[in-house]
Design a protein around this motif. Structure first.
Motif, PDB file in Angstrom:
ATOM      1  N   GLN A  30      39.582  45.204  32.859  1.00  0.00           N
ATOM      2  CA  GLN A  30      41.009  44.914  33.039  1.00  0.00           C
ATOM      3  C   GLN A  30      41.817  46.212  32.963  1.00  0.00           C
ATOM      4  O   GLN A  30      42.433  46.534  31.960  1.00  0.00           O
ATOM      5  CB  GLN A  30      41.489  43.906  31.989  1.00  0.00           C
ATOM      6  CG  GLN A  30      40.686  42.625  31.938  1.00  0.00           C
ATOM      7  CD  GLN A  30      40.487  41.986  33.306  1.00  0.00           C
ATOM      8  OE1 GLN A  30      41.435  41.811  34.072  1.00  0.00           O
ATOM      9  NE2 GLN A  30      39.245  41.651  33.618  1.00  0.00           N
ATOM     10  N   ARG A  44      42.858  47.363  38.662  1.00  0.00           N
ATOM     11  CA  ARG A  44      42.337  46.026  38.987  1.00  0.00           C
ATOM     12  C   ARG A  44      43.444  45.091  39.458  1.00  0.00           C
ATOM     13  O   ARG A  44      43.195  44.201  40.262  1.00  0.00           O
ATOM     14  CB  ARG A  44      41.647  45.428  37.771  1.00  0.00           C
ATOM     15  CG  ARG A  44      41.075  44.052  38.014  1.00  0.00           C
ATOM     16  CD  ARG A  44      39.796  43.918  37.230  1.00  0.00           C
ATOM     17  NE  ARG A  44      39.134  42.661  37.474  1.00  0.00           N
ATOM     18  CZ  ARG A  44      38.109  42.522  38.286  1.00  0.00           C
ATOM     19  NH1 ARG A  44      37.625  43.560  38.910  1.00  0.00           N
ATOM     20  NH2 ARG A  44      37.535  41.358  38.434  1.00  0.00           N
ATOM     21  N   TRP A  45      44.621  45.266  38.953  1.00  0.00           N
ATOM     22  CA  TRP A  45      45.723  44.347  39.247  1.00  0.00           C
ATOM     23  C   TRP A  45      46.757  45.027  40.140  1.00  0.00           C
ATOM     24  O   TRP A  45      47.068  46.199  39.987  1.00  0.00           O
ATOM     25  CB  TRP A  45      46.378  43.880  37.939  1.00  0.00           C
ATOM     26  CG  TRP A  45      45.391  43.129  37.083  1.00  0.00           C
ATOM     27  CD1 TRP A  45      44.711  43.607  36.024  1.00  0.00           C
ATOM     28  CD2 TRP A  45      44.951  41.800  37.279  1.00  0.00           C
ATOM     29  NE1 TRP A  45      43.862  42.659  35.521  1.00  0.00           N
ATOM     30  CE2 TRP A  45      44.002  41.518  36.270  1.00  0.00           C
ATOM     31  CE3 TRP A  45      45.263  40.792  38.189  1.00  0.00           C
ATOM     32  CZ2 TRP A  45      43.354  40.293  36.164  1.00  0.00           C
ATOM     33  CZ3 TRP A  45      44.625  39.568  38.074  1.00  0.00           C
ATOM     34  CH2 TRP A  45      43.685  39.325  37.075  1.00  0.00           C
ATOM     35  N   ALA A  74      51.598  39.774  38.754  1.00  0.00           N
ATOM     36  CA  ALA A  74      50.233  40.191  38.429  1.00  0.00           C
ATOM     37  C   ALA A  74      50.190  40.905  37.082  1.00  0.00           C
ATOM     38  O   ALA A  74      49.267  40.711  36.278  1.00  0.00           O
ATOM     39  CB  ALA A  74      49.670  41.079  39.526  1.00  0.00           C
ATOM     40  N   ALA A 133      48.105  39.764  33.916  1.00  0.00           N
ATOM     41  CA  ALA A 133      47.127  40.685  33.341  1.00  0.00           C
ATOM     42  C   ALA A 133      47.369  40.868  31.850  1.00  0.00           C
ATOM     43  O   ALA A 133      46.415  40.913  31.050  1.00  0.00           O
ATOM     44  CB  ALA A 133      47.173  42.025  34.056  1.00  0.00           C
TER      45      ALA A 133
END
Length: 173
Positions: free
Chosen positions: A67, A71-72, A78, A82
């Motif tokens: 994470q 990744r986002w 988002a 997250a």
């Protein structure tokens, strides 16, 4: 509760413990008799649970490590997701850690209780053997007189009630 060292004693009798094939038997006197085989199986089950908890914890840690900001997407929704996801993963990891410590405590307690019961049984046997030796006048085996064969145990002093059979007791402990 007493532990019975002979696993054949409980085989096929009594109720199964939650359908796991491990038997516990309740005696007429209300005592629960467990075999060491049953205790060992329960300890094996707890160890398998600890192994599963370790595997799940490792998986959760792996997910947490992935994470990252890369990744986002940089979209506001988002980022909110997250952040909530990271918090949930952290909470889950903490719960798994507490569950593991609790389960380890259960295993330790079960093993200690089994050892304590075995020690208690051994102590009771040693005390009974000492009493029997004292009743026999210190001899390990009674020696019958040639003129009259011995057909029963030596008489018990008038002040003490005679036992009806081994294992019966007028007093409960």
């Amino acid at each position: 509760m007493t532990l019975a060292p002979d696993p054949a004693r409980d085989r096929g009798r009594g109720a199964t413990a939650a359908g796991r094939g491990m038997t516990m038997e309740e005696d007429v006197g209300g005592q629960v008799t467990l075999t060491m085989e049953v205790v060992e199986k329960r300890l094996d089950n707890i160890q398998a649970l600890l192994t599963e908890l370790d595997e799940i914890t490792t998986q959760i840690q792996g997910i947490q490590a992935k994470q990252t900001s890369e990744r986002w997407a940089s979209l506001p929704g988002a980022g909110t997701f997250a952040s909530a996801y990271a918090t949930t993963l952290g909470d889950l990891g903490g719960c798994l850690s507490k569950l593991r410590m609790y389960t380890e405590g259960l295993a330790t307690t079960l093993a200690q209780n089994a050892a304590d019961l075995l020690a208690t049984d051994a102590d009771a046997k040693a005390r009974m053997d000492a009493i029997l030796t004292k009743l026999d006048g210190g001899a390990t085996t009674p020696s019958p007189t040639p003129a009259a064969p011995v057909t029963s145990a030596p008489p018990v002093a008038a002040s003490a009630p005679a036992p009806t059979s081994w294992g019966d007791s007028a007093a409960t402990s």
